[in-house]
Design a protein around this motif. Structure first.
Motif, PDB file in Angstrom:
ATOM      1  N   GLU B  38       0.827  -1.205   0.000  1.00  7.81           N
ATOM      2  CA  GLU B  38       0.000   0.000   0.000  1.00  7.81           C
ATOM      3  C   GLU B  38       0.872   1.270   0.000  1.00  7.81           C
ATOM      4  O   GLU B  38       0.621   2.202  -0.762  1.00  7.81           O
ATOM      5  CB  GLU B  38      -0.926  -0.016   1.224  1.00  7.81           C
ATOM      6  CG  GLU B  38      -1.798   1.209   1.396  1.00  7.81           C
ATOM      7  CD  GLU B  38      -3.060   1.186   0.546  1.00  7.81           C
ATOM      8  OE1 GLU B  38      -3.299   0.164  -0.134  1.00  7.81           O
ATOM      9  OE2 GLU B  38      -3.779   2.196   0.563  1.00  7.81           O
ATOM     10  N   GLY B 221      -6.648   1.511  -0.043  1.00  9.27           N
ATOM     11  CA  GLY B 221      -6.618   0.127   0.437  1.00  9.27           C
ATOM     12  C   GLY B 221      -6.389  -0.929  -0.617  1.00  9.27           C
ATOM     13  O   GLY B 221      -6.379  -2.112  -0.308  1.00  9.27           O
ATOM     14  N   TRP B 224      -3.543  -3.395   0.026  1.00 10.92           N
ATOM     15  CA  TRP B 224      -3.858  -4.481   0.958  1.00 10.92           C
ATOM     16  C   TRP B 224      -4.660  -5.569   0.265  1.00 10.92           C
ATOM     17  O   TRP B 224      -4.460  -6.760   0.510  1.00 10.92           O
ATOM     18  CB  TRP B 224      -4.612  -3.953   2.159  1.00 10.92           C
ATOM     19  CG  TRP B 224      -3.788  -3.038   2.987  1.00 10.92           C
ATOM     20  CD1 TRP B 224      -3.947  -1.697   3.131  1.00 10.92           C
ATOM     21  CD2 TRP B 224      -2.643  -3.383   3.769  1.00 10.92           C
ATOM     22  NE1 TRP B 224      -2.975  -1.192   3.953  1.00 10.92           N
ATOM     23  CE2 TRP B 224      -2.162  -2.204   4.358  1.00 10.92           C
ATOM     24  CE3 TRP B 224      -1.970  -4.587   4.020  1.00 10.92           C
ATOM     25  CZ2 TRP B 224      -1.050  -2.184   5.194  1.00 10.92           C
ATOM     26  CZ3 TRP B 224      -0.868  -4.572   4.849  1.00 10.92           C
ATOM     27  CH2 TRP B 224      -0.412  -3.369   5.427  1.00 10.92           C
ATOM     28  N   ILE B 225      -5.578  -5.138  -0.602  1.00 11.82           N
ATOM     29  CA  ILE B 225      -6.360  -6.126  -1.335  1.00 11.82           C
ATOM     30  C   ILE B 225      -5.422  -6.970  -2.201  1.00 11.82           C
ATOM     31  O   ILE B 225      -5.577  -8.187  -2.304  1.00 11.82           O
ATOM     32  CB  ILE B 225      -7.447  -5.426  -2.182  1.00 11.82           C
ATOM     33  CG1 ILE B 225      -8.473  -4.768  -1.246  1.00 11.82           C
ATOM     34  CG2 ILE B 225      -8.131  -6.404  -3.120  1.00 11.82           C
ATOM     35  CD1 ILE B 225      -9.576  -4.013  -1.928  1.00 11.82           C
ATOM     36  N   VAL B 227      -2.347  -7.749  -1.539  1.00 12.51           N
ATOM     37  CA  VAL B 227      -1.666  -8.726  -0.673  1.00 12.51           C
ATOM     38  C   VAL B 227      -2.585  -9.915  -0.417  1.00 12.51           C
ATOM     39  O   VAL B 227      -2.155 -11.074  -0.433  1.00 12.51           O
ATOM     40  CB  VAL B 227      -1.238  -8.072   0.658  1.00 12.51           C
ATOM     41  CG1 VAL B 227      -0.611  -9.103   1.579  1.00 12.51           C
ATOM     42  CG2 VAL B 227      -0.251  -6.950   0.404  1.00 12.51           C
ATOM     43  N   GLY B 228      -3.870  -9.629  -0.192  1.00 12.11           N
ATOM     44  CA  GLY B 228      -4.835 -10.710   0.007  1.00 12.11           C
ATOM     45  C   GLY B 228      -4.977 -11.556  -1.248  1.00 12.11           C
ATOM     46  O   GLY B 228      -5.078 -12.787  -1.179  1.00 12.11           O
TER      47      GLY B 228
END
Lengths: 367, 321
Positions: B38, B221, B224-225, B227-228
């Protein structure tokens, strides 16, 4: 160029001295300030003036110091929330969301309202708000805890996603159901739901007028004592630390890791939720959009800088409270974010000093 | 609500996730978990935007964005590879650092209009019915780069010698070391690559998909998504690309739900009260959680998982992986 000296990293065989972590933390903060100063100089600011402003605006008088403490109050609780989870190597990055859910749930007491606000004694209203706040945070901690225990889902991502969800959830209620005449906030709470402040005593003691420090700071200190007791004196704390240090050994010892995992996430969430309640009831006195300038994230840095020690969390929180107070007025506005990032980086880099002895050695000696 | 528009927009926003997630796959495959995506994206978005503004050339902006992300990631590399610091905390601090730098340096950029990446049609291919308008017309050049990049990345990881070295370092660094592969060198290199791609993903937002600089709202964000998404994709670049596109399409579909007054013959609650839109804005994050739970269950069932040495520092001559 041949230097007559070389630097040797030597793995520590014995434990490091007790004072060393405190020294490295302090050094990291100082180095971080210096680096930020250099950055500020490069982009054309005056670092020394900003530094002087920082101290006068945060520790210069009782009134501003009280502001600093007001900002430190939620940080203490959020910092403890992170410290507890990190002890078990559970990466709860969701304190921000748990904070918002705590604020939301404790607001329900007033907004629904859950009790008759005219007749109920103040301490019952406040106690109920505290319990609701902790429940809200605990629910938001339970979800990632359960998913990790049951399906081995990475808690870092889940807690982060829940932060965003909590934010939008809150927004819905303050924009829609409980909007105060179309503004993006609820109406102000009745006085009965306010935490007592020092300025309430201004009539008896002149010195307290304008001092906004509220009862929440006491919650923070009591929470620190309880968490210290749990971690250092109780059987549960021993389990938490064992699972964190060596999950394999903990499993062989027959500890219930699933249960502990969920419980610690809930405890962590409850602490962050309590911080949300204290902010709502002690400072903002209503539910609104921006109740946190990122307390949940700063709490991560606080916990790490304090080396997960509950009492150190209190001291570090005061420093970061000061950063938030000063950060509101220092230009450019991202500077305190940057400083926080650099501090955390310095702290984790300095951990190398705890694992290695660094020595300067004459080359002839080596040969 | 128009299916063609949803698919078209999904491909564009999916490209952002594609670059970021594949970058993270490279880093994680080498054993370095970098949660700073991020921050690197935000710094890349700012660097690309301001460079394009200063030079008048969006491509120069793109290169500077990649360098910015890459250089920032080296801080994570140094701390985790040489100092053996905890990768989770270091990644988080990278996010703080990147965000802080982007906000400080990006002061005053809001509302500016630098040149952006050109939007083009692919000749001939864009004439294909249905597929043409969705896949090959009116897309930013970066979307087409994404089409080619994902299979190339997969080929590199699975079929080439350096790709095999990469996987070896992430699975069993000590074995790679005995073969004469520099574990530290490989890890630094792919951390840097991951940073560059995160920077590119950031610039894809600020110079192409939704041009502009809106401070932290620019990435909102998505790092982060991404990374998920890596976990959901089980460290496979092709799956990451499809995941990214799917995510982009679902996101657009959910946004479009607000449009029509009638939904399946009933009054659309989202149309009647726009505040229900907050629940729509939650959806990307809810979807990520669902995808993660689903992905984690599938991974456990098939005994697939993260690279064995992910998050574990390598110290030569010590017992371990």
């Amino acid at each position: 160029m041949n230097l007559p000296y070389t630097v040797i990293f030597e793995k520590r065989t014995a434990d490091y001295p007790k004072w060393l972590p405190a020294v490295t933390s302090l050094l990291s903060v100082i180095v971080a300030f210096i680096i930020s100063g250099i950055v500020l100089k490069i982009i054309g600011g005056d670092p020394l003036r900003v530094l002087k402003f920082f101290f006068t605006a945060t520790f210069g008088s009782w009134a501003v110091f009280s502001d600093t403490m007001v900002k430190a109050t939620p940080l203490i609780m959020v910092g403890l929330a992170c410290a507890v989870a990190f002890k078990m190597k559970l990466w709860n990055i969701g304190a921000e969301g748990q904070f918002y859910m705590g604020a939301f749930f404790s607001s329900l007491v007033v907004l629904v309202p859950m009790v008759n606000l005219e007749t109920t004694p103040k301490f019952i209203v406040i106690a109920l708000m505290m319990i609701m706040g902790m429940i809200g945070g605990a629910i938001w901690g339970f979800i990632p805890g359960y998913l990790k225990a049951k399906y081995q889902v990475n808690e870092i991502i889940i807690t982060l996603m829940l932060n965003y969800i909590a934010l939008y959830w809150n927004n819905f209620w303050i924009f829609d159901k409980w909007s105060d005449a179309g503004f993006q906030m609820t109406p102000q709470f009745e006085k009965i739901a306010w935490l007592p402040r020092l300025s309430d005593l201004a009539k008896e003691y002149k010195a307290f007028s304008g001092i906004t420090l509220h009862l929440g700071v006491v919650f923070g200190i009591i929470a620190a004592i309880i968490i210290w007791w749990i971690l250092e004196r109780s059987h549960w704390g021993y389990e938490i630390k064992l699972i964190g240090d060596n999950p394999q050994a903990a499993r062989y010892a027959g500890l219930n890791i699933t249960k502990n995992l969920i419980l610690v996430m809930m405890l962590s969430g409850a602490l962050a939720g309590l911080a949300g309640m204290s902010e709502i009831s002690g400072v903002v006195h209503r539910l609104q959009e921006k109740i946190s300038p990122g307390y949940g994230f700063t709490g991560i840095i606080v916990a790490w800088l304090a080396k997960l020690n509950p009492f150190a969390v209190i001291i570090v929180s005061i420093l970061f409270g000061a950063l938030i107070v000063a950060g509101r007025e220092i230009q450019p506005s991202g500077l305190s974010n940057l400083l926080q990032g650099i501090i955390l980086f310095m702290v984790i880099s300095s951990d190398v000093l705890l694992r290695y002895k660094i020595r300067l050695v004459r080359l002839e000696q080596e040969a | 609500m128009n299916i063609e528009i949803i698919l078209h927009a999904g491909l564009a926003t999916g490209t952002i996730l594609l670059f970021a997630a594949i970058g993270e796959i490279f880093a994680e495959r080498s054993g370095i978990l970098n949660l700073g995506v991020e921050g690197m994206m935000l710094l890349g978005a700012m660097a690309g935007f301001s460079t394009s503004l200063a030079t008048g050339n969006a491509w120069v902006g793109l290169i500077v964005a990649m360098l910015a992300g890459g250089i920032l990631s080296l801080a994570h590399g140094l701390v985790t590879i040489h100092f053996q610091a905890d990768q989770v905390v270091s990644g988080l601090s990278l996010t703080f650092l990147g965000t802080g730098l982007a906000l400080v340096l990006g002061e005053g950029l809001t509302g500016q209009h630098p040149p952006t990446i050109p939007i083009v049609d692919i000749p001939l291919l864009s004439q294909i019915p249905f597929l043409g308008p969705v896949l090959f017309s009116e897309h930013s050049l970066l979307v087409y780069v994404g089409y080619i990049f994902a299979p190339m990345a997969a080929y590199y990881v699975y079929k080439t010698r350096p790709g095999m070295h990469l996987r070896a370092v992430g699975e069993k660094p000590s074995a790679a070391d005995t073969l004469g592969i520099s574990v530290y060198g490989v890890r630094y290199f792919y951390t840097f690559v991951g940073g560059m791609l995160a920077g590119l993903a950031g610039a894809t937002i600020s110079l192409s998909v939704s041009p502009g600089w809106y401070s932290t709202q620019t990435t909102s964000g998505q790092g982060w998504i991404a990374v998920g998404l890596v976990i959901f994709a089980q460290w496979n670049p092709i799956r990451a690309a499809f995941g990214g596109y799917l995510f982009g399409m679902l996101r657009r579909f959910i946004l479009d739900l607000q449009g029509p007054a009638l939904l399946f013959g009933f009054a659309n609650p989202l149309y009647v009260n726009s505040n229900y839109g907050f629940f729509l804005q939650m959806m990307p994050f809810v979807l990520t959680i669902i995808a993660l739970v689903w992905g984690s269950r599938a991974a456990t069932k098939k005994r697939l998982g993260a690279p064995a040495a992910l998050g574990v520092p390598y110290i030569r001559g010590e017992r371990g992986l």
